[in-house]
Design a protein around this motif. Structure first.
Motif, mmCIF file in Angstrom:
data_model
loop_
_atom_site.group_PDB
_atom_site.id
_atom_site.type_symbol
_atom_site.label_atom_id
_atom_site.label_comp_id
_atom_site.label_asym_id
_atom_site.label_seq_id
_atom_site.Cartn_x
_atom_site.Cartn_y
_atom_site.Cartn_z
ATOM 1 N N LYS A 62 0.840 -1.200 0.000
ATOM 2 C CA LYS A 62 0.000 0.000 0.000
ATOM 3 C C LYS A 62 0.868 1.239 0.000
ATOM 4 C CE LYS A 62 -3.458 -2.412 2.734
ATOM 5 N NZ LYS A 62 -4.254 -2.439 3.965
ATOM 6 N N GLU A 63 0.504 2.173 -0.848
ATOM 7 C CA GLU A 63 1.233 3.441 -0.913
ATOM 8 C C GLU A 63 0.217 4.570 -1.029
ATOM 9 O OE1 GLU A 63 4.530 4.413 -1.138
ATOM 10 O OE2 GLU A 63 5.227 2.379 -0.645
ATOM 11 N N ASP A 64 0.379 5.618 -0.269
ATOM 12 C CA ASP A 64 -0.475 6.789 -0.415
ATOM 13 C C ASP A 64 0.330 7.903 -1.061
ATOM 14 O OD1 ASP A 64 -2.430 5.371 0.760
ATOM 15 O OD2 ASP A 64 -2.340 6.403 2.707
ATOM 16 N N VAL A 65 -0.352 8.689 -1.887
ATOM 17 C CA VAL A 65 0.304 9.798 -2.578
ATOM 18 C C VAL A 65 -0.580 11.030 -2.453
ATOM 19 C CG1 VAL A 65 1.024 10.700 -4.808
ATOM 20 C CG2 VAL A 65 1.387 8.297 -4.292
ATOM 21 N N ALA A 66 -0.019 12.147 -2.019
ATOM 22 C CA ALA A 66 -0.769 13.409 -2.012
ATOM 23 C C ALA A 66 -0.113 14.351 -3.000
ATOM 24 C CB ALA A 66 -0.767 14.009 -0.612
ATOM 25 N N LEU A 67 -0.933 14.919 -3.874
ATOM 26 C CA LEU A 67 -0.398 15.762 -4.945
ATOM 27 C C LEU A 67 -1.083 17.111 -4.922
ATOM 28 C CD1 LEU A 67 -0.583 13.037 -7.714
ATOM 29 C CD2 LEU A 67 1.522 13.938 -6.730
ATOM 30 N N ILE A 68 -0.299 18.162 -5.063
ATOM 31 C CA ILE A 68 -0.876 19.502 -5.163
ATOM 32 C C ILE A 68 -0.911 19.869 -6.643
ATOM 33 C CG2 ILE A 68 -0.595 21.934 -4.559
ATOM 34 C CD1 ILE A 68 0.939 20.895 -2.042
ATOM 35 N N VAL A 69 -2.115 20.197 -7.118
ATOM 36 C CA VAL A 69 -2.288 20.573 -8.526
ATOM 37 C C VAL A 69 -3.144 21.820 -8.587
ATOM 38 C CG1 VAL A 69 -2.081 18.237 -9.447
ATOM 39 C CG2 VAL A 69 -4.330 19.110 -8.760
ATOM 40 N N GLY A 70 -3.239 22.395 -9.759
ATOM 41 C CA GLY A 70 -4.107 23.554 -9.949
ATOM 42 C C GLY A 70 -5.555 23.174 -9.679
ATOM 43 N N ALA A 71 -6.330 24.127 -9.151
ATOM 44 C CA ALA A 71 -7.710 23.842 -8.764
ATOM 45 C C ALA A 71 -8.546 23.398 -9.965
ATOM 46 C CB ALA A 71 -8.327 25.076 -8.116
ATOM 47 N N GLU A 72 -8.159 23.817 -11.166
ATOM 48 C CA GLU A 72 -8.980 23.526 -12.340
ATOM 49 C C GLU A 72 -8.715 22.120 -12.880
ATOM 50 O OE1 GLU A 72 -6.310 25.337 -12.212
ATOM 51 O OE2 GLU A 72 -5.039 24.387 -13.716
ATOM 52 N N VAL A 73 -7.658 21.477 -12.382
ATOM 53 C CA VAL A 73 -7.326 20.150 -12.896
ATOM 54 C C VAL A 73 -8.341 19.129 -12.368
ATOM 55 C CG1 VAL A 73 -5.587 18.327 -12.944
ATOM 56 C CG2 VAL A 73 -4.890 20.735 -13.046
ATOM 57 N N LYS A 86 -5.005 26.301 -5.739
ATOM 58 C CA LYS A 86 -4.417 24.948 -5.722
ATOM 59 C C LYS A 86 -5.334 24.021 -4.949
ATOM 60 C CE LYS A 86 -0.176 26.042 -7.323
ATOM 61 N NZ LYS A 86 0.284 25.511 -8.598
ATOM 62 N N LYS A 87 -5.159 22.746 -5.208
ATOM 63 C CA LYS A 87 -5.840 21.768 -4.366
ATOM 64 C C LYS A 87 -4.925 20.566 -4.187
ATOM 65 C CE LYS A 87 -8.395 19.725 -8.212
ATOM 66 N NZ LYS A 87 -9.722 19.680 -8.865
ATOM 67 N N SER A 88 -5.154 19.887 -3.094
ATOM 68 C CA SER A 88 -4.357 18.694 -2.820
ATOM 69 C C SER A 88 -5.259 17.488 -2.949
ATOM 70 C CB SER A 88 -3.780 18.766 -1.409
ATOM 71 O OG SER A 88 -3.322 17.480 -1.032
ATOM 72 N N LEU A 89 -4.784 16.536 -3.740
ATOM 73 C CA LEU A 89 -5.560 15.304 -3.933
ATOM 74 C C LEU A 89 -4.753 14.152 -3.362
ATOM 75 C CD1 LEU A 89 -6.444 15.880 -7.689
ATOM 76 C CD2 LEU A 89 -7.940 16.293 -5.726
ATOM 77 N N ALA A 90 -5.363 13.374 -2.488
ATOM 78 C CA ALA A 90 -4.630 12.245 -1.898
ATOM 79 C C ALA A 90 -5.209 10.951 -2.426
ATOM 80 C CB ALA A 90 -4.725 12.292 -0.376
ATOM 81 N N PHE A 91 -4.319 10.099 -2.925
ATOM 82 C CA PHE A 91 -4.760 8.823 -3.505
ATOM 83 C C PHE A 91 -4.149 7.671 -2.729
ATOM 84 C CE2 PHE A 91 -4.979 11.873 -6.930
ATOM 85 C CZ PHE A 91 -6.161 11.552 -7.578
ATOM 86 N N ALA A 92 -4.940 6.627 -2.568
ATOM 87 C CA ALA A 92 -4.413 5.387 -2.000
ATOM 88 C C ALA A 92 -4.139 4.451 -3.168
ATOM 89 C CB ALA A 92 -5.431 4.774 -1.055
#
Ligand SMILES: [Zn+2]
Lengths: 844, 369
Positions: free
Chosen positions: A755-766, A801-807
């Motif tokens: 299991k790996e979690d990833v949090a990414l900051i991208v532009g809000a419009e993405v 910006k927004k941060s999206l966290a994925f498992a």
């Protein structure tokens, strides 16, 4: 067709004491639709007697009315004194008096009672009080002088107790629009003799009557005139005749008119009477010339069409044939010489004229269903006889008979055809008997006979197998072997046909689409949605309320020529208008937390559509013609509509509830797609009636299959829905077609998961879906699953910006993954998002 | 307790005396038995079975005994320890069971409380009954056929032997599609699906067609301009009226129960000849209400039979228009209104309830009719 039982009995010897209901039952079993049986005078008990007015005293009342205080001779020693509100009688008149102790129809019990300062010992009766219906006099019934002795029982005299059968005559049984026709059916049903009311002695000489020329023999194959002179136009129609007209639903008018109506009811032949003095020159039957006009009996001036068949004289049109006569030659109160017209018109000609002029008359109803072409001379004779008898006329022996009608041809079919159609053992001699009972002539052993088409096994039948059957003149509907089979089978009795379940070859059950529709509906119900139905009719107001732009394709609709409402002339191109209205109605009724769906066709006009052809029915249309039929139709895909309002989960003891919003709508759309194994691609679009920033477009394989999201605030307002109500519309046909035809199973690994979690900051419009797709792409085949588990916006990561966290879950099919492998895959995944969206990994 | 044995004194190893071992054991057994809860039992275990317990210490003394005495002492201590272990385990099981029971008792909830996940929604009963009818016939091996609602006039009328100016065509109260002359209408019955089936399939044809149809009636308690019908069509060799009756009887039993039957009354439809109305033996009173004022029946109006639909032998002219050899094949067809069926089958009193879309109407049915 209203048929008084007493009238029927005149021509059929029905068993004594049989009731209207029983006769009705029998006729129903024979195939007549007896809708009701009115029991006129039901519950009526005497004494109801004929009385003579001895005296009356008018007494004005305070309420403005004037009553009459009358003394009557009712056959007793003492006069009977009654109060009467009517004034249409004089001393010496014979009237109908109901005496104390009697009960009138409707349970109205009569007793001596005090009224207007007198004790009224009974009542003088009006037509409607006797249950006879309104006779138009607005007064009491006045009998003809000498019609009956004083004291006579009026129930018997007036035939007040009678049953009337109301029969809805099906289009193939025109002959049953007459007492004659119904009597024929009753006679057959009871197995008794019919006394044919048309079996009259003709006294005309067949020539020299009022001159007639028929220019269109196809439209008018028979035209008969008789002339009766010297009638007394003031002669009242006798009570029995008036009574029968009233019971049959017609209003008595004058002797001339009443007799023609009476004969029409009795024989089924419409009759027209002309005032001979008002006719000028030869009667000509011809088609109209464009521009001609006619004032009809109902005092309406009608523009005639070139297709209308007219009766004309030197003055021009005097009647629309078979539909309605003209006012100028109408029989009036001064008519003494009458020209009687009895003709046979082509049913289609009459049907068209009647429709064109929106004029459905007793005559046109009969001609449209075709009248017995042998009848006109007899019907004219009957009218003449009655006018002579009842109005003192003289029948001229001269008679005009134009008759070009063709006698029915025999139809040949297998003698056992009825048995073959029924699948029942009907003996041939029984078949023949039934055919004869309906008036057919049956011949057997005609070596030249050729089997008619439209019968199973016709081509292999030899002359010896066949019977040749000539239908009677009053049954133009009998033309194919099955028409005759029906007559035999109904008289044989449908109940006597056995019950055999046929064996179908094995089917394949429901189609894929049918099964998928059911699964979708079941899934929606499982998700808490309720199915509703609504009408598919919409109008501009709907599109306006939804904020649909003027140039939107959904405003291009299939329109109805005769919509129920001019406000809604269009067939729906989207399910949302009617579904939103349904939601509005439910919300208005208190159901504010609403989750509804509907599946229905929508109707999308084709740009290049041509009118649908009307190919011949004499054979299968060509493939091109069939294609043209299909191409003339709009596209009609099946859509799903969903509306969610209020709370999706309510507030309760567990805590705060969740309002139904755009995400619920999108999720419904995703779930529906998932039911059929489809994973749609989503993107933000702007489309009415949705919120411009909260509408998802769903597509599969590049084809847009629908939209889901929150409704525009103005739309919620327009439909009175809670704010943030949301909606879905999907093209189910397109969605279902995108589903896999079969699913192949994949082996799954039993090695441990990483299991790996990833949090990414991208532009809000993405779009999150795009980031996810990038991760999937980069992670490669070791990635087993991915799920977005957090979304964050705020100061920590900066504006825009927004941060999206994925498992992320990794697993290999054949080994336990090493840490190095997992971290390489994770890094590769992140790398794609960095390259594509400039994503920054968020740490901590 | 004695300290570690530092001296070699084979005679004086007190803890190994039989009496002493017995006493130590009994003391421990007593302590286990008296332990009131798991904590007390744990304490007793440490005291009586732990590393520094008398029995453990006694065990260590065995080595100090002369070889000939070791065996006996070893057996004595071993059996005492076994007894203690058994007692401890027994007591532990009892106390754990008691503990669990207490815990579960405190966790009791009110199971009647509601929860927030959405409750099951509902199908519309017209859909449910359509599907039920389709299933009855699918089980017989029939196909479920469908067609469009905006339909070619030819398929809706002409192909079905409705002649252009025949009164039967006028009786259908048709919605016409604009412009006049488009040759298209809103289908007035599901019969065009029959025509389509015959045009696209070869006999044997066994199809059932449920669907929505349109007539220009105003909405009231017993009429609606938009309603649902189901029609069946069979075209095969040797098909007779008897097969129609057999099919209807089967249909009646499937929808209304064993022992019921259909009855045919002659009537007229352009597309069938012979034609009949279908009556259904009243499934409520089974005819017992007829002429029996003490037992009136609301469902059939004490008639014993309920008018259900129309049917007949397919008019060979219809077969001809659809390209089927009338010399070889014959067929039958039947049709019913589904709203009407729901009205008498499920006691729906007002047609308007079925079309207004009030969720309360659907919800009373759920997934069942
Ligand atoms: Zn009943």
């Amino acid at each position: 067709m209203r048929v008084p039982l007493s009238w029927l009995r005149e021509y059929v010897e029905l068993p004594a004491g049989v009731t209207g209901r029983e006769v009705g039952e029998k006729l129903v079993r024979a195939g007549l639709e007896v809708e009701t049986v009115d029991e006129a005078g039901d519950g009526l008990t005497g004494p109801l007697v004929v009385g003579k007015v001895l005296s009356y005293e008018p007494e004005p009342q305070k309420n403005g009315k004037t009553i009459r205080w009358c003394s009557l001779d009712v056959g007793n020693d003492e006069p009977q004194w009654v109060v009467c509100g009517a004034s249409n009688f004089e001393v010496g008149d014979l009237v109908v008096v109901v005496l104390p102790g009697a009960v009138l129809p409707g349970g109205f019990a009569i007793s001596a009672r005090k009224t207007y300062g007198h004790v009224s010992s009974g009542m003088i009766c009006s037509s409607s009080e006797l249950g006879l219906g309104d006779d138009g006099t607005h007064g009491i019934v006045v009998l003809q002088p000498g019609e009956a002795e004083v004291g006579t029982d009026a129930i018997e005299l007036l035939g007040l107790r009678d049953d009337v059968l109301d029969i809805a005559v099906t289009p193939d049984r025109g002959y049953c629009l007459s007492i004659r026709g119904v009597a024929r059916e009753a006679a057959t049903a009871y197995g008794v003799e019919l006394k044919d009311p048309a079996a009259l002695t003709l006294t005309g000489d067949g020539s020299g009557g009022y001159p007639v020329r028929v220019d269109d023999a196809e439209a008018c194959s028979v035209f008969v005139t008789r002339t009766v002179t010297g009638i007394d136009p003031k002669a009242p129609s006798p009570r029995w005749l008036q009574q029968r007209l009233v019971m049959s639903g017609m209003r008595p008018i004058s002797i001339g008119v009443d007799v023609t109506n009476y004969v029409m009811l009795e024989l089924g032949q419409p009759i027209h009477g002309y005032d001979k003095a008002r006719l000028s020159g030869e009667i000509v039957v011809r088609r109209a010339v464009a521009g001609e006009k006619l004032m009809t009996l109902d005092d309406q001036t009608r523009e005639l069409d070139a297709e209308d068949l007219l009766i004309t004289d030197d003055s021009g049109p005097i009647g629309v044939a078979g539909v309605m006569g003209g006012a100028s030659t109408e029989i009036s109160e001064s008519t003494t010489d009458v020209v009687i017209e009895a003709a046979h018109f082509h049913p289609i000609v009459i049907a068209r004229s009647s429709r064109r002029h929106k004029l459905s008359s007793e005559a046109s109803r009969r001609f449209e269903r075709e009248v017995d072409p042998e009848l006109p001379r007899y019907a004219a004779q009957r009218v003449a006889d009655l006018l002579a008898e009842l109005a003192g006329g003289t029948i001229e022996p001269a008679e005009t008979v134009v008759d070009t009608h063709l006698r029915p041809e025999p139809v040949s079919f297998r003698a056992d055809h009825a048995a073959r159609v029924a699948g029942a053992p009907i003996p041939v001699d029984e078949s023949i008997r039934h055919l004869q009972a309906v008036g057919c002539e049956v011949a057997q052993g005609n070596d030249a006979a050729v089997a008619a088409p439209f019968a199973v096994g016709a081509s292999t039948a030899t002359a010896a197998d066949l019977i040749s059957v000539t239908p009677p003149s009053w049954r133009p509907d009998l033309r194919d072997p099955n028409d005759f089979a029906e007559e035999v089978i109904r008289l044989f009795g449908f109940d006597n046909v056995p019950s055999v379940l046929p064996k179908a070859p094995g089917g394949q059950g429901l189609t894929v689409a049918q099964k998928r529709r059911r699964r979708i509906a079941t899934a929606l119900v499982g998700a808490g949605l309720t199915e509703v139905v609504s009408y598919p009719f919409v109008g501009d107001a709907d599109f306006d309320a939804m904020g649909v732009p003027a140039d939107d394709a959904r405003r291009t609709t299939v329109k109805l020529a005769n919509p129920l409402s001019d406000e809604e002339p269009s067939m729906q191109t989207t399910l949302l208008p009617t579904l939103l209205r349904t939601a509005e109605r439910n919300v208005g009724r208190g159901a504010t937390d609403l989750a509804i769906f509907q599946t229905s066709l929508v109707f999308l006009p084709r740009a290049d559509s041509k009118p649908a052809p009307l190919p011949s029915v004499a054979q299968r249309p060509s493939d091109d013609e069939i294609q043209a039929l299909y191409d003339a139709l709009p596209e009609q895909p099946l859509h799903l509509g969903v509306v969610l309002t209020g709370s999706r989960t309510p507030t309760g003891w567990w805590g705060k509830g969740q309002p139904a919003g755009w995400a619920d709508a999108v999720q419904v759309a995703r779930s529906v797609a998932a039911v059929v194994g489809v994973e749609p691609v989503l993107r933000n679009v702007e489309l009415a009636p949705w919120h411009p920033g909260r509408c998802a477009e769903l597509s599969v394989g590049g084809k847009v299959i629908g939209h889901a999201g929150e409704l525009h605030p103005k739309v919620c307002q327009a439909y009175g829905l809670p704010t943030r109500s949301s909606a879905v519309e999907l093209d189910l046909d397109a969605l279902m077609a995108a589903g896999p035809s079969s699913v192949s199973a994949q082996p799954f690994s039993s090695y441990p998961i990483a299991k790996e979690d990833v949090a990414l900051i991208v532009g809000a419009e993405v779009a999150a879906a795009d980031v996810e797709a990038a991760l999937v792409e980069g992670a490669g085949e070791l990635l087993e699953s991915i799920r977005l588990f957090d979304l964050y916006t705020g100061e920590q990561i900066g504006e825009g910006k927004k941060s999206l966290a994925f498992a992320l879950r990794f697993r290999a099919a054949d080994r336990t993954l090493t840490e190095t492998e997992v971290s390489a895959a994770r890094q590769a995944a992140v790398q794609v998002t960095v390259a594509r969206f400039n994503a920054v990994q968020r740490v901590g | 307790m004695s300290g570690p044995n530092k001296n070699y004194d084979p005679v004086e190893v007190t803890p190994l005396h039989a009496d002493e071992v017995e006493r130590t054991r009994d003391e421990a057994l007593d302590a286990f038995a008296k332990a009131a809860d798991l904590a007390a039992l744990q304490e007793a275990k440490v005291a009586h079975l732990g590393e520094r317990s008398p029995i453990a210490l006694a065990n260590r003394e065995i080595g100090a005994l002369p070889p000939q005495g070791r065996k006996e002492a070893g057996q004595r201590i071993g059996s005492a320890r076994k007894a203690l272990n058994d007692a401890y385990a027994g007591r532990l099981a009892v106390l754990e069971a008691e503990h669990e029971e207490r815990m579960l008792a405190t966790e009791r909830v009110d199971v009647t409380l509601p929860w927030h996940t959405p409750e099951l929604g509902a199908r519309h009963p017209l859909s449910l009954i359509s599907e039920q009818v389709a299933d009855v016939f699918a089980a017989l091996g029939w196909d479920v056929a469908e067609g469009p609602e905006v339909e070619a006039e030819w398929l809706n009328f002409d192909a079905l032997n409705f002649q252009p100016d025949h009164p039967a065509r006028q009786m259908q109260d048709t919605f016409f599609v604009d412009p006049a002359g488009s040759g298209t209408v809103l289908r007035t019955h599901t019969s065009p699906v029959q025509a389509r089936s015959m045009l696209t399939r070869k006999p044997p044809i066994y199809v059932i067609c449920p669907g929505r149809v349109f007539r220009t009636d105003e909405l009231d308690a017993t009429h609606t301009p938009v309603f649902y019908q189901v029609e069946g069509l069979v075209v095969d060799e040797g098909i007779t009226l008897a097969h129609l009756k057999g099919t209807l009887d089967h249909f009646v039993v499937s929808m209304f129960g064993e022992g019921l039957e259909a009855r045919l009354r002659p009537n007229f439809f352009p597309f069938t000849e012979p034609s009949a109305e279908v009556d259904l033996k009243c499934f409520v009173c089974r005819g017992a209400s007829v002429g029996n004022p003490d037992r009136p029946c609301r469902t059939c109006g004490s008639e014993g039979w309920i008018e259900w639909g129309g049917c007949g032998v397919v008019n060979p002219r219809v077969l001809q228009a659809c390209g089927i050899d009338t010399d070889r094949y014959s067929g039958f067809a039947f049709g019913m209104g589904l709203e009407r069926t729901l009205m008498f089958r499920n006691g729906v009193e007002d047609m308007r309830d079925m079309v207004e879309g009030d969720v309360r109407f659907s919800r009373q049915f759920g997934m069942e009719i």
